[in-house]
Design a protein around this motif. Structure first.
Motif, PDB file in Angstrom:
ATOM      1  N   LEU A 217      -8.074   3.841  -7.160  1.00 30.17           N
ATOM      2  CA  LEU A 217      -9.017   4.734  -7.834  1.00 30.17           C
ATOM      3  C   LEU A 217      -9.390   4.183  -9.212  1.00 30.17           C
ATOM      4  CD1 LEU A 217      -7.605   8.214  -6.809  1.00 30.17           C
ATOM      5  CD2 LEU A 217      -9.918   7.395  -6.368  1.00 30.17           C
TER       6      LEU A 217
ATOM      7  N   LEU B  67     -11.493   3.037   0.672  1.00 30.19           N
ATOM      8  CA  LEU B  67     -10.829   4.030  -0.169  1.00 30.19           C
ATOM      9  C   LEU B  67     -11.217   5.448   0.251  1.00 30.19           C
ATOM     10  CD1 LEU B  67      -9.230   4.449  -2.920  1.00 30.19           C
ATOM     11  CD2 LEU B  67     -11.489   4.647  -3.937  1.00 30.19           C
ATOM     12  N   LYS B  68     -12.495   5.588   0.506  1.00 27.05           N
ATOM     13  CA  LYS B  68     -13.038   6.868   0.940  1.00 27.05           C
ATOM     14  C   LYS B  68     -12.242   7.369   2.152  1.00 27.05           C
ATOM     15  CE  LYS B  68     -17.352   7.301   3.115  1.00 27.05           C
ATOM     16  NZ  LYS B  68     -18.789   6.935   3.113  1.00 27.05           N
TER      17      LYS B  68
ATOM     18  N   LEU C  78      -3.785   5.653  -6.602  1.00 23.54           N
ATOM     19  CA  LEU C  78      -4.193   5.726  -8.007  1.00 23.54           C
ATOM     20  C   LEU C  78      -4.699   4.377  -8.501  1.00 23.54           C
ATOM     21  CD1 LEU C  78      -1.514   8.096  -9.586  1.00 23.54           C
ATOM     22  CD2 LEU C  78      -3.962   8.520  -9.265  1.00 23.54           C
TER      23      LEU C  78
ATOM     24  N   ILE D  71      -8.600   8.202   1.168  1.00 23.22           N
ATOM     25  CA  ILE D  71      -8.399   9.464   0.461  1.00 23.22           C
ATOM     26  C   ILE D  71      -8.544  10.637   1.423  1.00 23.22           C
ATOM     27  CG2 ILE D  71      -9.410  10.991  -1.281  1.00 23.22           C
ATOM     28  CD1 ILE D  71      -9.882   8.443  -2.949  1.00 23.22           C
ATOM     29  N   VAL D  72      -9.446  10.465   2.354  1.00 24.52           N
ATOM     30  CA  VAL D  72      -9.650  11.519   3.340  1.00 24.52           C
ATOM     31  C   VAL D  72      -8.408  11.678   4.214  1.00 24.52           C
ATOM     32  CG1 VAL D  72     -11.018  12.233   5.316  1.00 24.52           C
ATOM     33  CG2 VAL D  72     -12.149  11.266   3.320  1.00 24.52           C
TER      34      VAL D  72
ATOM     35  N   ARG E 164      -5.275  11.340   3.768  1.00 26.62           N
ATOM     36  CA  ARG E 164      -4.227  11.226   2.758  1.00 26.62           C
ATOM     37  C   ARG E 164      -2.833  11.244   3.373  1.00 26.62           C
ATOM     38  NH1 ARG E 164      -5.998  15.519  -0.786  1.00 26.62           N
ATOM     39  NH2 ARG E 164      -7.962  14.439  -0.888  1.00 26.62           N
TER      40      ARG E 164
END
Lengths: 205, 205
Positions: free
Chosen positions: A150, A131-132, A147, A135-136, A138
């Motif tokens: 998250l 996920l990290k 979402l 998100i980076v 994107r």
């Protein structure tokens, strides 16, 4: 004489995270650890041994032990009780052995309540690590999926709060190595050791 | 993005315990650690490099830094100041590197005061371990010698109280292994990790 008491280590985490695999690999590498033996009301099966696979109790005995607060945690599955007997854990620790308990989150929280001096390790799914990265970088993921992930991550993080350590299970060997480090470093904790040395001095002077 | 900040590890202990030997062996095995570089007012010697061996400052500059609380600890030896600059430590941690500081007890206590988020490791002489054996096998030692050793032990134990971990330096390899475990397990501490993940979620949701 200095008593080197053992420490109770509790490994837990969301279902599917790989607790069992990590525990098996850890036990292959570490012959000093004692696995916490559960107590159950289910019948003993062919090939199982009392005090090795389980401690076998009647329903009445088990319910008496619950009442006497002799279980660090318990649950009922398919009309049978399963639990962690306090006596076995305490006797094993007193004999100087570390005890290792692998258990789902709900059980771990019960153990924390009944045995707060344990060391609680949360095995974290690698998905938040992914996920990290997501998100980076994107834009490659739909906003909805980000979402959803998250929200999942948030729930897992809420569960972490009762734990002392978080180990990401990205690779089994790496997770096992980290757990071994935690076990070794916990034995170096000043508050554990200083108490023992101080007791020694008080007893002897 | 998750910031993986470094951690300041401070190794200390009574003089003669072998801090330097342990630190050198640790650095041979671990290329990720950054050694904390000291600041000094003494002259730069042949072969020394600014920012590698020391940061070289004038007496006036050093005293200004003391006043501005820019030193995690400092002391004067033979008319020169020596100290640990806060800026170098904080910048190195912010860049994601662990910083390792080997220092005598008095300096470590100053660092603890000025940088309590550090992890403080007390290197313990093997003598108390010996003492343990001696007290157990009583009668082979004169009562006076036992009492003397107990007094020494008591003083050392008092010093331990400011530290997070105690590592007995019985064998260098074993002490180094324990310090490596401490470094690894500190990076798994829930309060460190959960804060980072929570920040990530707050930023993104």
């Amino acid at each position: 004489m200095i008593e080197e008491k053992g420490i109770l280590f509790v490994l837990s985490g969301p279902s599917g995270v790989g607790k069992g695999t990590v525990r098996r690999e850890l036990f292959e590498q570490d012959n000093e650890l004692k696995y916490s033996i559960s107590m159950t009301t289910r019948d003993r099966r062919e090939g199982e041994t009392e005090g090795v696979d389980y401690f076998y109790k009647s329903r009445e005995e088990f319910e008496q032990l619950i009442e006497d607060k002799q279980l660090l945690e318990y649950a009922q599955f398919v009309n049978n009780y399963y639990g962690t007997p306090r006596k076995y854990v305490e006797e094993t620790l007193a004999a100087g052995h570390d005890v290792f308990l692998e258990i789902e989150v709900q059980g771990a929280l019960q153990v924390k309540e009944n045995f707060p001096e344990g060391v609680f390790i949360f095995l974290f799914p690698p998905s938040l690590e992914e996920l990290k990265t997501r998100i980076v970088s994107r834009g490659t993921e739909s906003q909805d999926l980000v979402l959803k992930r998250l929200r999942e991550a948030r729930n897992e993080i809420e569960m972490m709060d009762a734990y002392d350590y978080v180990v990401v299970n990205d690779r089994v060997e790496s997770a096992v190595e980290k757990i071994q480090s935690i076990i070794q470093s916990e034995h170096c904790k000043r508050d554990r050791i200083a108490k023992q040395y101080k007791k020694l001095l008080e007893d002897e002077m």
